[in-house]
Design an enzyme around this catalytic site. Structure first.
Site, PDB file in Angstrom:
ATOM      1  CE  LYS A 167      -5.187  -0.834  -2.916  1.00  0.00           C
ATOM      2  NZ  LYS A 167      -6.568  -0.282  -2.769  1.00  0.00           N
ATOM      3  CB  SER A 190      -9.399   6.457  -3.745  1.00  0.00           C
ATOM      4  OG  SER A 190     -10.518   5.881  -3.090  1.00  0.00           O
ATOM      5  CD  GLU A 212       0.518  -7.621   0.974  1.00  0.00           C
ATOM      6  OE1 GLU A 212       1.610  -8.192   0.796  1.00  0.00           O
ATOM      7  OE2 GLU A 212       0.419  -6.392   1.134  1.00  0.00           O
TER       8      GLU A 212
END
Ligand code: PLP
Length: 415
Positions: free
Chosen positions: A98, A388, A120
């Site tokens: 991310k 990931s 968010e």
């Protein structure tokens, strides 16, 4: 954008922000000017050498890129089939892919003269990555999180605060990710002159899915070059990634979309089972619909409301999917499979025990499918999996026996 050289990436989205039937801008009309401002700024910066140099420098120094590609030798030998390799996105600063797009958004905000990032978060992973990127670029950061989630992911809430973010609990409705998104959108509506919305995945209205994909494409560009170098010039036969909104998957696929000989696989969470409300397998069970400002595939109730979802991997529990992944799957370029909670937990334990790597439960879904695939393919074939994120956040939960069934006789509670 750095490395976004594939024909596919050049062709999509179209001028209206569409990927075939999916995409577009379905946010309230008064936000159109803010999105147009973002699209215009991005269009200019994506090819600016100064912007790309700065991005590279943060990727190297703050994030720890490039992340390696690594051969899972022990598991591959046990299986006796195709060899499994992983792209180690778990080694990124803050523990997952991310941060690739969070750093990009922070740099964009700086260049656009915005002082603040708004987003968010569900489990807090996106919030922590964004808070870190905001601190690096001296931006304010406001992270909206469901009030119910605040207690669940307390450690991540502390990290966000430590990194200087303001954490805003959203108390309405079920007080989870959906309410957090509504609350963040309201805040952005009020503050868009000063703030940039930094969305958590390749979802939302145009240009967000495109920008997130481009910032994540560093995964696939690196992985392609690394894989060719490790194997003496061979491409992988299969590339596998887990999918919620699609950011890590699109990032990985971007290195291989123009190679028809590389089979691309998306893995969705089957949760407990195939009944509505027990899983989050949007591409498998969803219908065309609109969610969070984009036309895509959505898990829906009969009356069209978004269906409740569940997955042991909270980062995969989303009733929608990004528009580009939806297009790639509907066109057949990417095939879709599912993995249950139980299989994901068994894989989490197996990879930890036999490879010394603790994968995020999200990533364990991709690894579980890769193991299944490897068993049916010859040892001459190679599978590349996007790992990931890291699973430290999941350890207590798994060891407390929340995997459904007894995943591993050798593991005791509280170890
Ligand atoms: C958030 C997350 C995902 C799912 O999001 P995508 O946008 O579909 O990639 C997968 N793995 C990890 C580790 C995550 O944190």
């Amino acid at each position: 954008m750095p490395g976004s050289t594939s024909n596919h990436v050049r062709r999509f989205p179209d001028a209206g922000g569409y990927y075939g039937d999916f995409g577009g801008n379905h946010w309230p009309p008064h936000l159109k000017p803010a999105l147009q401002e973002l699209a215009a700024a991005y269009e200019e910066l994506r090819s600016s050498p100064a912007f790309l140099d700065e991005l590279d420098s943060v990727r190297t120094g703050l994030q720890g890129r490039p992340t390696p590609v690594h051969y899972l030798e022990n598991i591959s030998k046990q299986l006796g089939g195709a060899r499994i390799y992983v792209k180690r996105e778990d080694l990124n600063h803050t523990g997952a892919h991310k941060i690739n797009h969070c750093v990009g958004f922070a740099l964009l905000a700086r260049k656009m003269g915005k002082r603040k990032l708004i987003a968010e978060t569900g489990a807090g992973q996106h919030g922590v990555a964004l808070a870190s990127a905001a601190a690096r670029f001296e931006l304010d950061c406001e992270v909206h999180i469901g009030a119910v989630d605040v207690d669940k992911v307390n450690a991540n809430v502390s990290l966000m605060r430590l990194l200087g973010a303001r954490v805003v609990p959203a108390a309405s409705g079920q007080a989870t990710l959906k309410e957090a998104s509504d609350s963040a959108l309201r805040a952005y509506t009020e503050q868009h002159a000063d703030a940039l919305y930094a969305i958590g995945s390749a979802i939302g209205p145009h240009p967000f899915p495109m920008i997130v994909r481009d910032f994540q494409s560093v995964i696939g560009q690196e992985a392609r070059a690394q894989f060719l170098s490790i194997t003496g010039g061979r491409l992988p036969d299969h590339v596998v990634a887990c999918v919620a909104g699609g950011s890590n998957a699109l990032g990985m696929y971007s290195g291989f979309l123009d190679d028809p000989e590389v089979a691309l696989h998306a893995v969705e969470p089957l949760g407990k089972d195939a009944r509505r409300g027990q899983h989050a397998a949007t591409l498998t069970f969803g219908r065309p619909g609109t969610l969070h400002g984009t036309a895509s595939v959505v898990l829906q109730e009969d009356d069209g409301r978004p269906a409740p979802v569940r997955s042991i991997a909270s980062g995969l529990a989303y009733p929608g999917v990004g528009p580009e992944i939806a297009m790639l799957c509907r066109s057949g370029r990417v095939s879709v499979d599912t993995v249950s909670d139980e299989e994901a937990v068994a894989t989490f334990l197996r990879i930890a025990r036999h490879e010394g790597i603790i994968p995020a439960l999200e990533s364990a879904h991709a690894l579980a499918f890769a193991i299944r695939l490897a068993e049916t393919r010859p040892p001459t074939e190679r599978i590349l999996v996007n790992l990931s994120g890291r699973g430290d956040k999941d350890v207590d939960f798994v060891l407390a026996g929340h995997g459904g069934g007894s995943p591993n006789g050798g593991v005791r509670r509280g170890l």
